[in-house]
Design a protein around this motif. Structure first.
Motif, mmCIF file in Angstrom:
data_model
loop_
_atom_site.group_PDB
_atom_site.id
_atom_site.type_symbol
_atom_site.label_atom_id
_atom_site.label_comp_id
_atom_site.label_asym_id
_atom_site.label_seq_id
_atom_site.Cartn_x
_atom_site.Cartn_y
_atom_site.Cartn_z
ATOM 1 N N GLU A 33 49.693 -92.841 -11.853
ATOM 2 C CA GLU A 33 51.528 -92.670 -11.378
ATOM 3 C C GLU A 33 50.955 -93.410 -10.434
ATOM 4 O O GLU A 33 52.138 -94.126 -9.722
ATOM 5 N N SER A 34 49.988 -94.434 -9.626
ATOM 6 C CA SER A 34 49.414 -95.264 -9.020
ATOM 7 C C SER A 34 50.056 -96.124 -9.589
ATOM 8 O O SER A 34 50.705 -97.346 -9.530
ATOM 9 N N GLN A 35 49.062 -96.880 -10.892
ATOM 10 C CA GLN A 35 49.178 -97.854 -11.805
ATOM 11 C C GLN A 35 51.328 -98.352 -12.494
ATOM 12 O O GLN A 35 52.246 -98.362 -12.183
ATOM 13 N N LYS A 36 51.681 -96.402 -12.061
ATOM 14 C CA LYS A 36 53.316 -96.658 -12.922
ATOM 15 C C LYS A 36 53.727 -96.929 -12.022
ATOM 16 O O LYS A 36 55.455 -98.062 -11.844
ATOM 17 N N ARG A 37 53.891 -96.716 -11.123
ATOM 18 C CA ARG A 37 54.420 -97.108 -9.547
ATOM 19 C C ARG A 37 54.475 -99.004 -9.737
ATOM 20 O O ARG A 37 55.396 -99.081 -9.333
ATOM 21 N N ARG A 38 53.057 -98.955 -9.451
ATOM 22 C CA ARG A 38 52.955 -100.350 -9.412
ATOM 23 C C ARG A 38 53.288 -101.288 -10.461
ATOM 24 O O ARG A 38 54.115 -102.223 -10.129
ATOM 25 N N ASP A 39 53.883 -100.778 -11.512
ATOM 26 C CA ASP A 39 54.603 -101.069 -12.586
ATOM 27 C C ASP A 39 55.852 -101.018 -12.430
ATOM 28 O O ASP A 39 56.324 -102.046 -12.482
ATOM 29 N N TRP A 40 56.652 -100.261 -12.100
ATOM 30 C CA TRP A 40 58.383 -100.344 -11.528
ATOM 31 C C TRP A 40 58.306 -101.645 -10.568
ATOM 32 O O TRP A 40 59.365 -102.094 -10.627
ATOM 33 N N ASN A 41 57.543 -101.343 -9.463
ATOM 34 C CA ASN A 41 57.505 -102.214 -8.749
ATOM 35 C C ASN A 41 57.585 -103.427 -9.498
ATOM 36 O O ASN A 41 58.403 -104.579 -8.689
ATOM 37 N N THR A 42 56.574 -103.932 -10.217
ATOM 38 C CA THR A 42 56.901 -105.283 -10.674
ATOM 39 C C THR A 42 58.040 -105.713 -10.848
ATOM 40 O O THR A 42 58.527 -106.857 -10.892
ATOM 41 N N PHE A 43 58.246 -104.659 -11.715
ATOM 42 C CA PHE A 43 59.632 -105.022 -12.820
ATOM 43 C C PHE A 43 60.241 -104.791 -12.135
ATOM 44 O O PHE A 43 61.410 -106.342 -12.206
ATOM 45 N N GLY A 44 60.518 -104.518 -10.762
ATOM 46 C CA GLY A 44 61.616 -104.001 -10.171
ATOM 47 C C GLY A 44 61.850 -105.759 -9.612
ATOM 48 O O GLY A 44 63.256 -106.484 -9.318
ATOM 49 N N GLN A 45 61.419 -106.782 -9.302
ATOM 50 C CA GLN A 45 60.781 -107.363 -8.346
ATOM 51 C C GLN A 45 61.163 -108.503 -9.349
ATOM 52 O O GLN A 45 61.238 -109.339 -8.730
ATOM 53 N N TYR A 46 60.484 -108.484 -10.976
ATOM 54 C CA TYR A 46 60.782 -109.514 -11.336
ATOM 55 C C TYR A 46 62.117 -109.571 -11.666
ATOM 56 O O TYR A 46 62.806 -110.751 -11.797
ATOM 57 N N LEU A 47 62.778 -108.176 -11.498
ATOM 58 C CA LEU A 47 64.602 -108.751 -11.852
ATOM 59 C C LEU A 47 65.274 -108.990 -10.785
ATOM 60 O O LEU A 47 66.454 -109.855 -10.717
ATOM 61 N N ARG A 48 64.658 -108.305 -9.685
ATOM 62 C CA ARG A 48 65.866 -109.540 -8.233
ATOM 63 C C ARG A 48 65.274 -110.893 -8.139
ATOM 64 O O ARG A 48 66.044 -111.664 -7.942
ATOM 65 N N ASN A 49 64.395 -111.517 -8.749
ATOM 66 C CA ASN A 49 63.636 -112.836 -8.905
ATOM 67 C C ASN A 49 64.705 -113.366 -9.488
ATOM 68 O O ASN A 49 64.281 -114.666 -9.836
ATOM 69 N N GLN A 50 65.055 -112.809 -10.851
ATOM 70 C CA GLN A 50 66.309 -113.403 -12.147
ATOM 71 C C GLN A 50 67.448 -114.755 -11.303
ATOM 72 O O GLN A 50 67.770 -114.124 -9.946
ATOM 73 N N ARG A 51 67.305 -115.464 -11.808
ATOM 74 C CA ARG A 51 68.987 -116.674 -11.348
ATOM 75 C C ARG A 51 70.230 -116.085 -12.121
ATOM 76 O O ARG A 51 70.301 -116.866 -13.289
ATOM 77 N N PRO A 52 71.394 -115.063 -12.108
ATOM 78 C CA PRO A 52 71.181 -114.231 -10.962
ATOM 79 C C PRO A 52 70.196 -113.436 -10.917
ATOM 80 O O PRO A 52 70.004 -113.011 -12.440
ATOM 81 N N PRO A 53 70.077 -112.006 -9.892
ATOM 82 C CA PRO A 53 70.070 -111.369 -9.892
ATOM 83 C C PRO A 53 69.824 -110.314 -11.079
ATOM 84 O O PRO A 53 71.443 -109.818 -10.696
ATOM 85 N N VAL A 54 69.019 -109.350 -11.552
ATOM 86 C CA VAL A 54 69.804 -108.591 -12.103
ATOM 87 C C VAL A 54 69.171 -106.748 -11.622
ATOM 88 O O VAL A 54 68.032 -106.566 -11.568
ATOM 89 N N ALA A 55 70.427 -106.225 -11.656
ATOM 90 C CA ALA A 55 70.732 -104.601 -10.771
ATOM 91 C C ALA A 55 70.040 -104.066 -12.435
ATOM 92 O O ALA A 55 70.121 -104.370 -13.434
ATOM 93 N N LEU A 56 69.190 -103.457 -11.447
ATOM 94 C CA LEU A 56 68.741 -101.804 -12.714
ATOM 95 C C LEU A 56 69.583 -101.726 -13.605
ATOM 96 O O LEU A 56 69.149 -101.172 -14.975
#
Length: 176
Positions: A33-56
């Motif tokens: 569960e910890s790893q899943k949460r960390r992976d989910w947050n990392t993916f969300g950050q990746y999407l936010r860092n895209q130019r332009p940002p990508v909404a989930l």
């Protein structure tokens, strides 16, 4: 020694309600569960860092594939390229300049966790980009190319049977 905290709890005051969450700490998350949460947050950050940002809600399989390719730069698995003298050798005798990539098993596990996290965070199974056929094809290609580069064919691991369970099953009736 007098304590208002104990008295308030006993009397059922409103202050006791405010203290209750502190007294009921949720159990720690499992490693998965910890790893899943960390992976989910990392993916969300990746999407936010895209130019332009990508909404989930706008995320699709192409974004997931780009994310998996992006992660290769942090990989630790040597994957020999076709022209390398060590291509196809399970245990090369020396170093080479072939790239380090994410191991297939790591990517496969990551996709499994993200697939589950997507639905746990309100995504519909029908629109889950991590469950896309394109992702399965990509993972299969990574698995096959890494197996060729190592000279070791991929063999699906058989599930280990619990010896106690096997004895129980052999003595019980099975419907065919």
């Amino acid at each position: 020694m007098s304590s208002n905290k104990g008295k308030d709890v006993a009397e059922g005051s409103s202050r006791a309600v405010a203290l209750a969450p502190d007294q009921q700490n949720p159990p720690p998350l499992s490693r998965y569960e910890s790893q899943k949460r960390r992976d989910w947050n990392t993916f969300g950050q990746y999407l936010r860092n895209q130019r332009p940002p990508v909404a989930l809600s706008q995320c699709n399989a192409n974004h997931v594939l780009e994310f998996l390719r992006y992660l290769d730069q942090f990989g630790k698995t040597k994957v020999h390229v076709q022209g390398c003298v060590f291509f196809g050798q399970p245990e090369p005798p020396g170093p080479c300049t072939c790239p380090l990539k994410q191991a297939w098993g790591s990517l496969d596990a990551l996709i499994g966790r993200l697939r589950a996290a997507y639905e746990e965070n309100g995504g519909l199974p029908e629109t889950n980009p991590f469950a896309s056929g394109a992702i399965r094809v990509y993972l299969r290609e990574v698995r096959d190319s890494q197996a060729k580069a190592r000279g070791i064919p991929y063999k699906k691991k058989k599930k280990k049977r619990n010896p106690m369970k096997a004895n129980d099953e052999s003595s019980s009736f099975h419907m065919q």
